[in-house]
Design a protein around this motif. Structure first.
Motif, PDB file in Angstrom:
ATOM      1  N   TYR A   1       0.746  -1.008   0.158  1.00  0.00           N
ATOM      2  CA  TYR A   1       0.073   0.181   0.111  1.00  0.00           C
ATOM      3  C   TYR A   1       0.980   1.143   0.192  1.00  0.00           C
ATOM      4  O   TYR A   1       2.063   1.043   0.259  1.00  0.00           O
ATOM      5  N   ARG A   2       0.169   2.460  -0.106  1.00  0.00           N
ATOM      6  CA  ARG A   2       0.974   3.614  -0.409  1.00  0.00           C
ATOM      7  C   ARG A   2       1.939   3.822   0.818  1.00  0.00           C
ATOM      8  O   ARG A   2       3.150   4.344   0.294  1.00  0.00           O
ATOM      9  N   LEU A   3       1.229   3.765   1.853  1.00  0.00           N
ATOM     10  CA  LEU A   3       2.263   4.373   3.079  1.00  0.00           C
ATOM     11  C   LEU A   3       3.797   3.426   2.971  1.00  0.00           C
ATOM     12  O   LEU A   3       4.790   3.827   3.464  1.00  0.00           O
ATOM     13  N   GLY A   4       3.529   2.153   2.635  1.00  0.00           N
ATOM     14  CA  GLY A   4       4.774   1.210   2.383  1.00  0.00           C
ATOM     15  C   GLY A   4       5.559   1.819   1.238  1.00  0.00           C
ATOM     16  O   GLY A   4       6.986   1.838   1.513  1.00  0.00           O
ATOM     17  N   ARG A   5       4.847   2.075   0.194  1.00  0.00           N
ATOM     18  CA  ARG A   5       5.611   2.315  -1.122  1.00  0.00           C
ATOM     19  C   ARG A   5       6.433   3.694  -0.822  1.00  0.00           C
ATOM     20  O   ARG A   5       7.462   3.712  -1.345  1.00  0.00           O
ATOM     21  N   ASN A   6       5.725   4.913  -0.061  1.00  0.00           N
ATOM     22  CA  ASN A   6       6.376   5.846   0.317  1.00  0.00           C
ATOM     23  C   ASN A   6       7.597   5.513   1.035  1.00  0.00           C
ATOM     24  O   ASN A   6       8.729   6.203   0.813  1.00  0.00           O
ATOM     25  N   ALA A   7       7.599   4.734   1.821  1.00  0.00           N
ATOM     26  CA  ALA A   7       8.618   4.294   2.703  1.00  0.00           C
ATOM     27  C   ALA A   7      10.041   3.974   1.878  1.00  0.00           C
ATOM     28  O   ALA A   7      11.149   4.190   2.015  1.00  0.00           O
ATOM     29  N   HIS A   8       9.288   2.778   1.177  1.00  0.00           N
ATOM     30  CA  HIS A   8      10.220   2.148   0.118  1.00  0.00           C
ATOM     31  C   HIS A   8      10.993   3.313  -0.799  1.00  0.00           C
ATOM     32  O   HIS A   8      12.200   3.131  -1.126  1.00  0.00           O
TER      33      HIS A   8
ATOM     34  N   ASN B   1      15.426   0.351   8.794  1.00  0.00           N
ATOM     35  CA  ASN B   1      15.417   1.441   9.625  1.00  0.00           C
ATOM     36  C   ASN B   1      15.285   2.817   8.671  1.00  0.00           C
ATOM     37  O   ASN B   1      16.107   3.450   8.452  1.00  0.00           O
ATOM     38  N   VAL B   2      13.941   3.213   8.252  1.00  0.00           N
ATOM     39  CA  VAL B   2      13.697   3.795   7.392  1.00  0.00           C
ATOM     40  C   VAL B   2      14.201   5.383   7.650  1.00  0.00           C
ATOM     41  O   VAL B   2      15.026   6.048   7.055  1.00  0.00           O
TER      42      VAL B   2
END
Ligand SMILES: *Cc1c(COP(=O)(O)O)cnc(C)c1O
Length: 392
Positions: A37-44, A239-240
């Motif tokens: 999902y987007r929240l993960g993709r943004n972190a990625h 550890n983003v």
């Protein structure tokens, strides 16, 4: 004065601009970087943007950068990882006598697992002996691990020549560049390096995050197994925030490298000149030319480093001594012994490491305090009294 910080080789203050960059990844972009999902993709994407920044600064490809928990993990991963993955080719590793414990203890541990370790010596300025290194190379040598710059005496090793020698013999070359990254320009291809460790907290980034460069094609086993993160070479949820901080700190360090180094070198030389003028019976350790900008290491004869540190602490000054007493052992530093200092002289050593936040006023305060403390401690020293008698 309070918290006059001259221990920048141990760690550095987080740059507030770095903290600002990190904050969103604690507060809003907290997704798991592996999530779809987007929240993960943004972190990625923050993760990959950070990888790009690091790779551009080191002159390598993005897929050659692995994020870790710091310098120690990067050193362990490189040395153990390369040793285990290449043990069919040979089990001999060469390192130096002046490495950081992250390298020395790792090698020591490997020596109990069937690997053989040779330790190359250094000269009185801390430079490794290239002839001896060449003579130590064997048919079954798989890895040479020599630090880029020494954390105690600041000497910068002939990295490019070491890498050239390693490659002429088809041996991998790892360098612990934890002290150098952020204050020395580094291009891994130009320097013939196959793997390189760095740690964010040594260049005004956050603690607990580092990176390892490993040249494409170099086989190494992961130290930490589990999930598929970091191309299966370092498991664990990334550890983003820390990685974003590492990249920002690195970017700032290199954007501002020349101006910071110019200021720091001026302060360092001023400090060394004043101490030379005002305190007799001292020895400056490490090479004076090929040296980290902020490092100074001085042995004050007839003085105990621990006494010096405690007295400096009373004046609000943070520095580091040339012995490991503070860490529970009475042995003088292996680095100072390796450059030929006697136990007595090594014990009286003080590392003052200057960083970008230090000011001329702080250096003046340090000098005045040191002059007073050294005089006072020497006047209480029977060794010094004996020495003065002998001089008459
Ligand atoms: C600080 C340091 C390390 C260890 O790095 P951490 O991030 O503290 O684990 C390794 N090598 C050298 C030369 C260092 O100065």
């Amino acid at each position: 004065m309070e918290n006059v910080y001259f221990d920048n080789a141990a760690t550095t203050k987080l740059d507030s601009r770095v903290l600002s960059k990190m904050m969103p990844y604690f507060e809003s972009v907290y997704g798991n970087a592996s999530a779809i999902y987007r929240l993960g993709r943004n972190a990625h994407s923050a993760l990959e943007d950070s990888r790009k920044i690091v790779s551009e600064i080191l002159g390598c490809n993005q897929d050659e950068i692995y994020f870790t928990s710091g310098g120690s993990e990067s050193d362990n991963t490189a040395i153990r990882g390369i040793a285990y993955a290449n043990k069919d080719k040979g089990r001999h590793i060469i390192t130096s006598k002046i490495e950081h414990p992250a390298v020395l203890e790792t090698c020591k541990s490997l020596s109990k697992e069937g690997f053989e370790i040779s330790y190359v010596s250094v000269d009185e300025n801390g430079f490794i002996d290239l002839n001896e290194l060449q003579n130590l190379i064997r048919e079954d040598t798989i890895l040479i691990s020599i630090m880029f710059a020494n954390n105690e005496i600041g000497t910068i090793e002939p990295v490019k020549e070491i890498g050239k020698l390693a490659h002429e013999h088809n041996i991998y070359f790892h360098t612990d560049a934890v002290q150098a990254v952020g204050s020395v320009k580094i291009d891994v291809n130009d320097l013939n390096v196959d793997s390189l460790s760095l740690s964010a907290h040594k260049f005004n980034g956050p603690k607990g995050v580092g990176a390892l460069y490993v040249r494409k094609g170099v086989k190494f086993n992961p130290l930490i197994t589990g999930g598929h993160q970091e191309k299966k070479k370092r498991a664990g949820t990334e550890n983003v925030a820390g990685i974003v901080g590492l990249a920002e700190a690195l970017k700032l360090a290199y954007d501002e490298l020349d101006e910071n180094n110019e200021r720091i070198i001026k302060l360092r030389d001023y400090y060394l000149d004043e101490i030379k003028k005002r305190i007799p019976y001292i020895k400056i350790n490490g090479d004076l030319e090929k040296r980290l900008p902020g490092n100074t290491n001085i042995s004050f004869r007839f003085i105990e480093g621990e006494g010096l540190l405690l007295n400096l602490d009373n004046k609000g000054i943070c520095a580091s001594s040339g012995s490991a007493c503070t860490s529970g052992s009475l042995d003088p530093s292996h680095v100072l012994l390796a450059i030929g200092l006697s136990h007595e002289v090594a014990h009286g050593s003080l590392r003052v490491s200057i960083g970008k936040y230090n000011t001329k006023e702080e250096v003046d305060y340090l000098i005045d305090c040191l002059v007073e403390i050294v005089n006072r401690l020497r006047n209480m020293s029977p060794l010094y009294e004996e020495f003065l008698e002998g001089e008459k």
